[in-house]
Write a protein that holds these residues in place. Structure first.
Motif, mmCIF file in Angstrom:
data_model
loop_
_atom_site.group_PDB
_atom_site.id
_atom_site.type_symbol
_atom_site.label_atom_id
_atom_site.label_comp_id
_atom_site.label_asym_id
_atom_site.label_seq_id
_atom_site.Cartn_x
_atom_site.Cartn_y
_atom_site.Cartn_z
ATOM 1 N N LEU A 20 135.908 48.114 130.397
ATOM 2 C CA LEU A 20 136.045 46.785 129.789
ATOM 3 C C LEU A 20 137.498 46.303 129.734
ATOM 4 O O LEU A 20 137.767 45.117 129.917
ATOM 5 N N CYS A 21 138.453 47.226 129.518
ATOM 6 C CA CYS A 21 139.868 46.795 129.451
ATOM 7 C C CYS A 21 140.282 46.064 130.725
ATOM 8 O O CYS A 21 141.018 45.075 130.675
ATOM 9 N N MET A 22 139.815 46.550 131.874
ATOM 10 C CA MET A 22 140.213 45.945 133.155
ATOM 11 C C MET A 22 139.341 44.735 133.498
ATOM 12 O O MET A 22 139.811 43.782 134.111
ATOM 13 N N THR A 98 147.217 55.829 131.173
ATOM 14 C CA THR A 98 146.081 56.531 130.561
ATOM 15 C C THR A 98 145.532 55.673 129.418
ATOM 16 O O THR A 98 146.196 54.740 128.942
ATOM 17 N N CYS A 99 144.342 56.052 128.921
ATOM 18 C CA CYS A 99 143.773 55.346 127.766
ATOM 19 C C CYS A 99 144.715 55.448 126.572
ATOM 20 O O CYS A 99 144.894 54.473 125.842
ATOM 21 N N LEU A 100 145.303 56.627 126.389
ATOM 22 C CA LEU A 100 146.209 56.816 125.252
ATOM 23 C C LEU A 100 147.345 55.802 125.304
ATOM 24 O O LEU A 100 147.676 55.150 124.311
ATOM 25 N N ALA A 154 133.050 54.349 122.230
ATOM 26 C CA ALA A 154 132.556 52.995 122.508
ATOM 27 C C ALA A 154 132.611 52.725 124.016
ATOM 28 O O ALA A 154 131.686 52.142 124.597
ATOM 29 N N CYS A 155 133.690 53.182 124.647
ATOM 30 C CA CYS A 155 133.847 53.006 126.097
ATOM 31 C C CYS A 155 132.786 53.810 126.848
ATOM 32 O O CYS A 155 132.198 53.344 127.822
ATOM 33 N N ASN A 156 132.511 55.014 126.350
ATOM 34 C CA ASN A 156 131.483 55.849 126.963
ATOM 35 C C ASN A 156 130.103 55.189 126.838
ATOM 36 O O ASN A 156 129.315 55.181 127.801
HETATM 37 FE FE1 SF4 Z 1 139.972 51.106 128.947
HETATM 38 FE FE2 SF4 Z 1 140.263 53.575 128.042
HETATM 39 FE FE3 SF4 Z 1 139.711 51.561 126.342
HETATM 40 FE FE4 SF4 Z 1 137.864 52.468 128.035
HETATM 41 S S1 SF4 Z 1 138.809 53.619 126.318
HETATM 42 S S2 SF4 Z 1 138.328 50.316 127.623
HETATM 43 S S3 SF4 Z 1 139.085 52.958 129.844
HETATM 44 S S4 SF4 Z 1 141.575 51.828 127.554
#
Ligand code: SF4
Length: 186
Positions: A20-22, A98-100, A154-156
């Motif tokens: 979703l971020c992208m 990275t997500c972090l 949530a991303c998973n």
């Molecule tokens: Fe992007 Fe990581 Fe957030 Fe998922 S958890 S939306 S991949 S930043």
């Protein structure tokens, strides 16, 4: 995995295989023909990680940015893209965030970067999930994790719904999300 990605695939991939971020960054860029610096760097590094070539990446950004600026003004952005690809300045091979790193981004009101599960106001996140085609039950499962501060979970959950599968990955990198999706769909 590294595969050949062409520019005409990006709109579809944003729907099917981007985290979703992208997806949020891609959609904002297509709509506004602009992203602030943080969004440009986050998305450009992701495209590099996907395997988009330097020349295609420049074409992609140029097609959008020159809808609101002239070629001369675009030159500065072109330099940033070449810099990210290690072709200017210190010539470092910059790696996708990275997500972090993304979760720790500083976000202002005009920004679209960062992790939406953390940074978005709840009603805006819900609208995004509706835009993804998720039903009320699916939206509420994701929203609950996001509100509880479980951003990776949530991303998973977003991935599982998009791919109609169970997956015990807690994504730590948007490009891992993308690669998993590509593997899943082939
Ligand atoms: Fe992007 Fe990581 Fe957030 Fe998922 S958890 S939306 S991949 S930043």
């Amino acid at each position: 995995i590294q595969q050949y990605i062409s520019l005409d695939q990006l709109d579809k991939l944003a729907e099917t295989s981007y985290p979703l971020c992208m997806r949020v960054l891609h959609k904002a860029l297509r709509k506004n023909h602009h992203l602030t610096h943080g969004g440009r760097v986050q998305y450009c590094l992701f495209l590099k990680g996907m395997g988009l070539s330097l020349s295609d990446t420049i074409t992609f950004w140029k097609d959008e940015f020159t809808k609101i600026m002239d070629d001369t003004a675009f030159k500065e952005h072109k330099y940033t893209i070449r810099f990210i690809f290690g072709q200017e300045g210190s010539r470092r091979d910059y790696q996708p965030y990275t997500c972090l790193r993304i979760l720790e981004s500083t976000i202002g009101p005009r920004d679209y970067h960062g992790c939406p599960f953390k940074r978005m106001l709840h009603d805006i996140l819900e609208d995004e999930l509706t835009d993804c085609g998720f039903n009320a039950l699916e939206r509420s499962a994701i929203m609950k994790l996001s509100k509880d501060g479980q951003y990776s979970a949530a991303c998973n959950k977003y991935y599982e719904i998009k791919h109609d599968c169970f997956d015990d990955n807690l994504f730590k990198h948007p490009n891992i999300y993308f690669n998993e999706s590509m593997k899943h769909r082939t």
